[in-house]
Design a protein around this motif. Structure first.
Motif, short mmCIF file in Angstrom:
data_model
loop_
_atom_site.label_atom_id
_atom_site.label_comp_id
_atom_site.label_asym_id
_atom_site.label_seq_id
_atom_site.Cartn_x
_atom_site.Cartn_y
_atom_site.Cartn_z
N UNK A 1 36.67 119.86 133.78
CA UNK A 1 37.14 118.48 133.68
C UNK A 1 36.44 117.79 132.50
N UNK A 2 37.19 116.96 131.81
CA UNK A 2 36.65 116.21 130.68
C UNK A 2 36.94 114.72 130.87
N UNK A 3 35.92 113.93 130.65
CA UNK A 3 36.00 112.48 130.76
C UNK A 3 35.77 111.89 129.38
N UNK A 4 36.82 111.47 128.69
CA UNK A 4 36.70 110.87 127.37
C UNK A 4 36.31 109.41 127.54
N UNK A 5 35.16 109.06 126.96
CA UNK A 5 34.58 107.73 127.12
C UNK A 5 34.43 107.10 125.74
N UNK A 6 35.08 105.96 125.51
CA UNK A 6 35.14 105.34 124.19
C UNK A 6 34.23 104.12 124.10
N UNK A 7 33.79 103.84 122.86
CA UNK A 7 33.10 102.58 122.53
C UNK A 7 33.23 102.34 121.04
N UNK A 8 33.19 101.06 120.61
CA UNK A 8 33.43 100.74 119.21
C UNK A 8 32.17 100.69 118.35
N UNK B 1 32.49 117.33 131.83
CA UNK B 1 31.92 116.97 130.53
C UNK B 1 32.33 115.54 130.18
N UNK B 2 31.34 114.70 129.97
CA UNK B 2 31.57 113.33 129.51
C UNK B 2 31.60 113.37 127.98
N UNK B 3 32.78 113.29 127.42
CA UNK B 3 32.97 113.36 125.97
C UNK B 3 32.89 111.94 125.41
N UNK C 1 47.07 103.92 130.19
CA UNK C 1 48.00 105.05 130.24
C UNK C 1 47.33 106.35 130.65
N UNK C 2 46.00 106.41 130.57
CA UNK C 2 45.28 107.62 130.91
C UNK C 2 45.03 108.55 129.75
N UNK C 3 45.42 108.15 128.52
CA UNK C 3 45.15 108.97 127.34
C UNK C 3 43.65 108.99 127.05
N UNK C 4 42.98 107.91 127.41
CA UNK C 4 41.52 107.83 127.42
C UNK C 4 41.12 107.55 128.85
N UNK C 5 40.11 108.23 129.35
CA UNK C 5 39.76 108.09 130.77
C UNK C 5 38.73 106.99 131.03
N UNK C 6 37.90 106.68 130.03
CA UNK C 6 36.85 105.70 130.23
C UNK C 6 36.56 104.91 128.98
N UNK D 1 25.52 86.37 128.05
CA UNK D 1 24.97 87.70 127.86
C UNK D 1 26.06 88.64 127.37
N UNK D 2 25.77 89.34 126.28
CA UNK D 2 26.72 90.35 125.82
C UNK D 2 26.72 91.56 126.75
N UNK D 3 27.88 91.96 127.19
CA UNK D 3 27.99 93.07 128.15
C UNK D 3 28.96 94.13 127.68
N UNK D 4 28.67 95.36 128.06
CA UNK D 4 29.65 96.43 128.01
C UNK D 4 30.07 96.73 129.44
N UNK D 5 31.35 96.61 129.71
CA UNK D 5 31.89 96.87 131.04
C UNK D 5 32.40 98.30 131.05
N UNK D 6 31.86 99.12 131.95
CA UNK D 6 32.25 100.53 132.02
C UNK D 6 33.54 100.63 132.84
N UNK D 7 34.64 100.82 132.12
CA UNK D 7 35.96 100.90 132.72
C UNK D 7 36.38 102.36 132.86
N UNK D 8 37.16 102.64 133.90
CA UNK D 8 37.61 104.01 134.14
C UNK D 8 39.04 104.01 134.67
#
Length: 345
Positions: free
Chosen positions: A42-49, A76-78, A97-102, A249-256
């Motif tokens: 399983x692969x979990x693609x996790x994005x950030x800018x 694997x958390x990619x 859409x699920x093209x990116x998982x996180x 406060x600046x936050x990153x929200x972990x979305x899945x």
């Protein structure tokens, strides 16, 4: 092509950050996995800018390594920082859409997904580290926030941070009158647009990857962001002044993506969520330290910091009341009042 070029520009600019210790031809060399992920089921693609030197982003790599170990190489958390998958609006659509998982999504952009996620961006509501910790630890406050995007098919798993917001500017801003002469870049988020309109300040809505060039060319003369981000991503090389507005406060929200998560075996679901919770909590502690470190480093490099006068802070709070009223209708007036009352002034 324009979006691709912007992402490339962001990588090129951040590759020049010497404090991160990467070679310029690979800004992420220091974060390569010490294992071969090719055998993962399983692969979990996790994005950030932005850049993983920011602790609230670098947490993605710590989650990657711990999940790999705890899952015995099954998951694997990619992790893909530096806008490799596009800007936040684009990735939010891919996430649905699920093209990116996180996605470690900035809280200002997350408000595009669900109005209640905008509560943490409202001025002088969740504006200190202590209030943020209390918000996360109080179920009556956290659970409505956590569940607000489920109707979009997206889970909120946790939050990390990048410090309190202020103004990085190319000229000194010591008063609100000074601020009136600045064109501020703000994020692509409706709550920020409402705030700056209420404050009567000039602003330009701009994707994060476009900021370096805009700041260099004078398209913008100020930046609504935090000292951690401005120092680590070299914005202080041009904007040598910072006004400590400290309004949120600046936050990153972990979305899945929930459908993807639901497809994982239960034991891997548990591994993933427990690891995210543990590493996110540790990162929130680390962010307090990093805030002090980056302010000290910026001062050592000639950046001037200015506290916002009490009367100016009171003026911003007063001018922002219509924003709180408007967003109270969207978020839920009772919920917003509960947040404000529980957290206090």
């Amino acid at each position: 092509m324009k979006k691709f070029s912007a992402a490339v520009l962001a990588v090129m600019m951040l590759a020049q950050v010497p404090a991160m210790g990467q070679a310029q031809d690979d800004p992420l060399a220091a974060w390569r996995p010490a294992f071969d992920p090719s055998g993962a089921k399983y692969t979990y693609i996790l994005s950030n800018v932005s850049h993983p030197g920011i602790d609230g982003i670098g947490v993605g790599y710590r989650i990657r390594d711990k999940v790999w170990e705890r899952s015995n190489g099954r998951l694997y958390v990619d992790f893909r920082p530096l806008a490799q998958l596009g800007g936040e609006r684009d990735v939010l659509q891919k996430l649905r859409l699920g093209a990116v998982q996180g996605m470690l999504c900035s809280s200002v952009a997350a408000a595009n997904l669900a109005d209640q996620l905008g509560v943490v961006n409202l001025p002088y509501v969740v504006d200190t580290f202590d209030k943020l910790d209390k918000f996360r630890a109080t179920p009556e406050l956290w659970e409505p926030f956590r569940d607000s995007a489920l109707r979009q098919g997206v889970m909120v798993t946790d939050i990390t941070g990048y410090g309190p917001y202020g103004w990085a500017t190319t000229t000194p801003v010591k008063t609100l009158a000074d601020a009136g002469r600045v064109n501020f870049r703000i994020a692509e988020a409706p709550v920020n647009t409402d705030i700056y309109r209420a404050w009567g300040l000039k602003f330009t809505v701009m994707p994060w990857p476009d900021v370096p060039q805009a700041l260099q060319t004078g398209v913008i003369s100020g930046l609504d962001h935090t000292p951690i981000v401005c120092n680590l991503t070299k914005k202080f090389d041009i904007a040598k002044h910072f006004t400590q507005v400290n309004y949120a406060q600046g936050l990153f929200v972990h979305l899945m993506n929930k459908r993807w998560f639901d497809g994982l075996p239960p034991e891997l679901q548990q591994v993933l969520l427990e690891t995210i919770a543990e590493e996110s909590a540790a990162s929130r502690v680390n962010t307090r330290r990093q805030q002090d470190e980056q302010i000290d480093a910026a001062k050592a490099n000639g950046v001037e910091f200015y506290p916002l006068a009490d009367e100016d802070r009171a003026q911003l709070i007063k001018q922002a009341e219509p924003v709180l009223a408007k967003w109270g209708e969207r978020i839920g007036a009772d919920y917003l009042e509960k947040v404000r009352t529980t957290l206090g002034d």
